[in-house]
Motif scaffolding. Structure first.
Motif, PDB file in Angstrom:
ATOM      1  N   PHE A  34      48.572  20.060  33.901  1.00 63.30           N
ATOM      2  CA  PHE A  34      48.924  18.695  33.534  1.00 63.30           C
ATOM      3  C   PHE A  34      49.485  18.703  32.111  1.00 63.30           C
ATOM      4  O   PHE A  34      49.283  19.651  31.359  1.00 63.30           O
ATOM      5  CB  PHE A  34      47.690  17.785  33.573  1.00 63.30           C
ATOM      6  N   ARG A  35      50.161  17.641  31.778  1.00 63.53           N
ATOM      7  CA  ARG A  35      50.631  17.495  30.403  1.00 63.53           C
ATOM      8  C   ARG A  35      50.515  16.034  29.988  1.00 63.53           C
ATOM      9  O   ARG A  35      50.570  15.125  30.822  1.00 63.53           O
ATOM     10  CB  ARG A  35      52.067  17.978  30.243  1.00 63.53           C
ATOM     11  N   LYS A  69      51.687   8.451  26.388  1.00 62.23           N
ATOM     12  CA  LYS A  69      51.972   8.491  27.822  1.00 62.23           C
ATOM     13  C   LYS A  69      50.740   8.918  28.606  1.00 62.23           C
ATOM     14  O   LYS A  69      49.818   9.528  28.057  1.00 62.23           O
ATOM     15  CB  LYS A  69      53.142   9.442  28.104  1.00 62.23           C
ATOM     16  N   GLU A  70      50.756   8.631  29.892  1.00 63.34           N
ATOM     17  CA  GLU A  70      49.657   9.045  30.753  1.00 63.34           C
ATOM     18  C   GLU A  70      49.748  10.535  31.048  1.00 63.34           C
ATOM     19  O   GLU A  70      50.816  11.140  30.952  1.00 63.34           O
ATOM     20  CB  GLU A  70      49.696   8.247  32.061  1.00 63.34           C
ATOM     21  N   ALA A 119      54.495  18.171  24.910  1.00 65.70           N
ATOM     22  CA  ALA A 119      53.228  17.553  25.300  1.00 65.70           C
ATOM     23  C   ALA A 119      52.092  18.536  25.056  1.00 65.70           C
ATOM     24  O   ALA A 119      52.332  19.716  24.779  1.00 65.70           O
ATOM     25  CB  ALA A 119      53.249  17.167  26.781  1.00 65.70           C
ATOM     26  N   VAL A 120      50.880  18.040  25.175  1.00 72.03           N
ATOM     27  CA  VAL A 120      49.719  18.919  25.279  1.00 72.03           C
ATOM     28  C   VAL A 120      49.562  19.267  26.753  1.00 72.03           C
ATOM     29  O   VAL A 120      49.549  18.363  27.605  1.00 72.03           O
ATOM     30  CB  VAL A 120      48.444  18.252  24.738  1.00 72.03           C
TER      31      VAL A 120
END
Length: 126
Positions: free
Chosen positions: A37-38, A43-44, A92-93
């Motif tokens: 996931f990011r 953001k979601e 992103a993370v």
């Protein structure tokens, strides 16, 4: 106890590549699905990929198809996300997450994954 540790995040220029790793304990790919996931600021959390059934089932988000690939090393309980042709919007993370089961129709929904790593930062910028 399931534990996940991501690594490999970095600053990379647009068009570059990175390979993220996820080291896991407390599970095997035989009976688990591992999601990537990011989450970008504001953001979601977004599902990027899912791998399960010893690597035979791999799902990818439309936004990364043709650029990202997911793989696993069952013997070492390692998961990888190879990211090519990176774009600034990939910043992103990135997290890996685990669930006991397979990559079902809801694979991209974060709420179905009970186990999470701490995340690794990927920044795509010139």
């Amino acid at each position: 106890q399931v534990q996940l540790v991501e690594s490999g995040g970095a600053l990379v220029q647009p068009g570059g590549s990175l390979r993220l790793s996820c080291a896991g304990t407390g599970f095997t790919l035989d009976h688990s699905a591992i999601g990537w996931f990011r989450q970008a600021p504001g953001k979601e959390r977004e599902g990027v990929s899912c791998i399960s059934s010893r690597g035979y089932v791999i799902r990818l988000a439309d936004s990364v198809k043709g650029r990202f690939t997911a793989s696993g090393d069952n013997a070492k309980n390692m998961l990888f996300l190879q990211m090519n042709s990176l774009k600034p919007e990939d910043t992103a993370v990135y997290y890996c997450a685990a669930l006991f089961g397979v990559c079902g129709d809801n694979w991209a929904s974060a709420k179905y994954y009970p186990f999470w790593g701490q995340g690794t930062q990927v920044t795509v910028s010139s």
